[in-house]
Design a protein around this motif. Structure first.
Motif, PDB file in Angstrom:
ATOM      1  N   ALA A 123     -17.548 -18.541  -6.930  1.00 13.79           N
ATOM      2  CA  ALA A 123     -17.952 -17.833  -5.717  1.00 13.79           C
ATOM      3  C   ALA A 123     -19.434 -17.537  -5.762  1.00 13.79           C
ATOM      4  N   GLU A 124     -20.035 -17.428  -4.565  1.00 14.99           N
ATOM      5  CA  GLU A 124     -21.454 -17.099  -4.441  1.00 14.99           C
ATOM      6  C   GLU A 124     -21.639 -16.109  -3.291  1.00 14.99           C
ATOM      7  N   ALA A 125     -22.526 -15.147  -3.495  1.00 16.61           N
ATOM      8  CA  ALA A 125     -22.925 -14.192  -2.448  1.00 16.61           C
ATOM      9  C   ALA A 125     -21.710 -13.603  -1.732  1.00 16.61           C
ATOM     10  N   MET A 126     -20.734 -13.175  -2.492  1.00 12.72           N
ATOM     11  CA  MET A 126     -19.497 -12.663  -1.901  1.00 12.72           C
ATOM     12  C   MET A 126     -19.414 -11.143  -2.052  1.00 12.72           C
ATOM     13  N   PRO A 127     -19.364 -10.396  -0.936  1.00 15.26           N
ATOM     14  CA  PRO A 127     -19.131  -8.961  -1.036  1.00 15.26           C
ATOM     15  C   PRO A 127     -17.808  -8.668  -1.743  1.00 15.26           C
ATOM     16  N   VAL A 128     -17.771  -7.603  -2.517  1.00 14.61           N
ATOM     17  CA  VAL A 128     -16.540  -7.232  -3.215  1.00 14.61           C
ATOM     18  C   VAL A 128     -15.400  -7.029  -2.215  1.00 14.61           C
ATOM     19  N   SER A 129     -15.722  -6.530  -1.023  1.00 10.28           N
ATOM     20  CA  SER A 129     -14.687  -6.302  -0.011  1.00 10.28           C
ATOM     21  C   SER A 129     -14.015  -7.612   0.411  1.00 10.28           C
TER      22      SER A 129
ATOM     23  N   TRP B   1      -6.225  -3.682 -10.036  1.00 11.72           N
ATOM     24  CA  TRP B   1      -7.349  -3.035 -10.716  1.00 11.72           C
ATOM     25  C   TRP B   1      -8.630  -3.215  -9.901  1.00 11.72           C
ATOM     26  N   VAL B   2      -8.874  -4.420  -9.400  1.00 11.80           N
ATOM     27  CA  VAL B   2     -10.077  -4.671  -8.609  1.00 11.80           C
ATOM     28  C   VAL B   2     -10.073  -3.819  -7.344  1.00 11.80           C
ATOM     29  N   ILE B   3      -8.931  -3.738  -6.652  1.00 13.24           N
ATOM     30  CA  ILE B   3      -8.854  -2.955  -5.414  1.00 13.24           C
ATOM     31  C   ILE B   3      -9.153  -1.486  -5.674  1.00 13.24           C
ATOM     32  N   GLU B   4      -8.633  -0.953  -6.777  1.00 12.73           N
ATOM     33  CA  GLU B   4      -8.743   0.489  -7.037  1.00 12.73           C
ATOM     34  C   GLU B   4     -10.037   0.884  -7.736  1.00 12.73           C
ATOM     35  N   HIS B   5     -10.667  -0.042  -8.479  1.00 10.54           N
ATOM     36  CA  HIS B   5     -11.779   0.370  -9.345  1.00 10.54           C
ATOM     37  C   HIS B   5     -13.134  -0.207  -8.972  1.00 10.54           C
TER      38      HIS B   5
ATOM     39  N   ARG C 188      -8.431 -14.626   9.683  1.00  8.48           N
ATOM     40  CA  ARG C 188      -8.763 -13.207   9.510  1.00  8.48           C
ATOM     41  C   ARG C 188      -7.896 -12.650   8.386  1.00  8.48           C
ATOM     42  N   PHE C 189      -8.530 -11.986   7.398  1.00  8.27           N
ATOM     43  CA  PHE C 189      -7.816 -11.426   6.249  1.00  8.27           C
ATOM     44  C   PHE C 189      -7.944  -9.907   6.269  1.00  8.27           C
ATOM     45  N   GLY C 190      -6.807  -9.243   6.328  1.00  6.92           N
ATOM     46  CA  GLY C 190      -6.789  -7.778   6.316  1.00  6.92           C
ATOM     47  C   GLY C 190      -5.542  -7.263   5.613  1.00  6.92           C
ATOM     48  N   SER C 191      -5.550  -7.274   4.292  1.00  9.54           N
ATOM     49  CA  SER C 191      -4.372  -6.864   3.511  1.00  9.54           C
ATOM     50  C   SER C 191      -4.032  -5.409   3.778  1.00  9.54           C
ATOM     51  N   VAL C 192      -2.727  -5.135   3.866  1.00  8.67           N
ATOM     52  CA  VAL C 192      -2.284  -3.775   4.202  1.00  8.67           C
ATOM     53  C   VAL C 192      -2.603  -2.780   3.102  1.00  8.67           C
ATOM     54  N   ASP C 193      -2.799  -3.240   1.851  1.00  8.15           N
ATOM     55  CA  ASP C 193      -3.080  -2.308   0.753  1.00  8.15           C
ATOM     56  C   ASP C 193      -4.566  -2.229   0.423  1.00  8.15           C
ATOM     57  N   VAL C 194      -5.423  -2.803   1.267  1.00  8.15           N
ATOM     58  CA  VAL C 194      -6.874  -2.726   1.064  1.00  8.15           C
ATOM     59  C   VAL C 194      -7.458  -1.861   2.174  1.00  8.15           C
ATOM     60  N   GLN C 195      -8.009  -0.734   1.819  1.00 11.17           N
ATOM     61  CA  GLN C 195      -8.532   0.219   2.803  1.00 11.17           C
ATOM     62  C   GLN C 195      -9.983  -0.086   3.154  1.00 11.17           C
ATOM     63  N   GLU C 196     -10.227  -1.301   3.583  1.00 11.55           N
ATOM     64  CA  GLU C 196     -11.552  -1.726   4.006  1.00 11.55           C
ATOM     65  C   GLU C 196     -11.398  -2.633   5.211  1.00 11.55           C
ATOM     66  N   PRO C 197     -12.443  -2.817   6.005  1.00  9.66           N
ATOM     67  CA  PRO C 197     -12.329  -3.657   7.214  1.00  9.66           C
ATOM     68  C   PRO C 197     -11.892  -5.081   6.885  1.00  9.66           C
TER      69      PRO C 197
END
Length: 398
Positions: free
Chosen positions: A312-318, A335-339, A248-257
């Motif tokens: 990568a294939e069929a990968m949601p940006v999240s 940059w990817v996280i913020e933009h 399970r991946f849930g980085s503390v600086d990524v505001q997504e599930p």
């Protein structure tokens, strides 16, 4: 310590012995000698313990106390352990118990060692317990260990080995654990709540089995198993394989599930002499998303050099945001996280060759240039906010 009663009858008997400032210096016969197997090491420890037990028995000692001792290991990986205060005791069944307090690089730590012998059948068991030993103690004594890198993390280690009545090695296991720690890569601080590593050895099976181990930080939970094997005949590389169970991946600086990987596996090789780690295969599946990578990490004096090829294939940006390691090109990750907002990475490929500054967010050098980084990406229905002062570009495809 001298007993009075035997002295009155004309016998001289000591029940305890104090030794001040003992110094033990160990030097391998060959500086290029191979790393000993776990079986060889445990059989050697058992033989030494048997000698100590026999000396206790012959002298009828109850305990030996060591004060301010020192151990030096001379060789390609030198070690020095200073300021050792220890007590050795023996039981009537040939068991030896040693308890020590050691002043290390980052503070005081404790060690307990016990060798027990089954009085009926003669099987031996060797147990080791280490408490509050800092990570810095694992580094060779000729390497500088500076502050501010997280190497003061206290570890708890438990180890057990089993030998037959003939002194032959049978099996061993080790569990090491650290909690609420951190370490630093450049200016990037990597924190964790709980890390545990379980290792196992068995007679007749070269290498090490990685038992159920884990890394936990907030919503990130990775439980994994695997194996490490010594070089085959004529080879120099150790090999490794690691499989994670529903990571399970849930980085503390990524505001997504957080995202769950249905499948995560990697394998590769390690050249210990050259300090190079090769990633021969990494594969991750999460729903319809697929990520694959190969690469190498060269650990040099000025820092890590990374070569990586991934697709990568069929990968949601999240998903990309969550699985991107915080130490790998931190500015690009930020940059990817913020933009980038939402959407799907229909396909992507990257070929990268980056230098040490790429792992340091504060370094003025990006760590790559020219053709060092090649990226091809096809996005579907993605929102991009290139500048905070401009409206976001929505429904971007291409």
């Amino acid at each position: 310590i001298l007993e009075v009663e035997p002295l009155l009858s004309g016998a001289l008997r000591f029940t305890a012995l104090d030794i001040d400032r003992p110094h033990l210096r160990l030097r391998p016969d060959d500086a290029e000698t191979d790393i000993l197997s776990m079986g060889e090491m445990m059989e050697a420890v058992d033989r030494i313990a048997a000698i100590v037990d026999e000396e206790f028995r012959k002298r009828d000692l109850s305990e030996v106390r060591l004060r301010n001792g020192r151990v030096d290991v001379v060789g390609p990986v030198p070690r020095r352990i200073n300021e050792i205060d220890a007590v050795l005791r023996r039981d009537r069944q040939g068991g030896i118990l040693a308890e020590a307090e050691i002043v290390g690089r980052m503070g005081v730590w404790d060690l307990g060692l016990r060798r027990a012998v089954n009085p009926e059948h003669g099987e031996r068991q060797i147990g080791l317990y280490v408490r509050d030993m800092a990570l810095a103690e694992l580094f060779p004594s000729n390497e500088q260990v500076g502050s501010g890198k997280g190497l003061g993390l206290p570890l708890e280690i438990q180890f057990n080995a089993n030998l037959g009545a003939d002194g032959k090695f049978e099996s061993a296991n080790l569990v090491a654990r650290g909690q609420d720690g951190w370490f630093r890569s450049g200016q990037t601080v990597i924190r964790f709540d709980d890390v545990a590593l379980a290792l196992g050895w068995a007679a007749g099976h070269p290498g090490v089995v990685i038992g159920k181990s884990h890394v936990i930080r907030g919503d990130t939970e990775i439980f994994f198993t695997g194996a490490v094997r010594p070089p085959a005949a004529g080879a120099v590389d150790w090999t490794y394989e690691i499989d994670a169970d529903r990571a399970r991946f849930g980085s503390v600086d990524v505001q997504e599930p957080a995202v769950v990987a249905d499948y995560l596996s990697l394998d590769g090789r390690v050249d210990l002499a050259a300090k190079v780690l090769f990633l021969d295969r990494l594969q991750l599946h999460s729903g319809s998303a697929v990520f694959r990578a190969i690469g190498s990490l060269d650990l040099r004096e000025d820092g890590p050099y990374l070569a990586l090829a991934a697709d990568a294939e069929a990968m949601p940006v999240s998903v990309l945001k969550q699985i991107w390691p915080v130490t790998l090109t931190p500015p690009a990750r930020r940059w990817v996280i913020e933009h980038l907002k939402g959407g799907l990475i229909q396909s992507a490929s990257v070929d990268a060759s980056v230098r040490p500054p790429a792992f340091d967010e504060a370094h003025p050098d990006a760590g790559w240039g020219g053709d060092d980084l090649k990226l091809h990406i096809n996005l579907v229905n993605t929102e991009v906010a290139p500048l905070a002062t401009l409206p976001a570009i929505t429904d971007l495809t291409g």
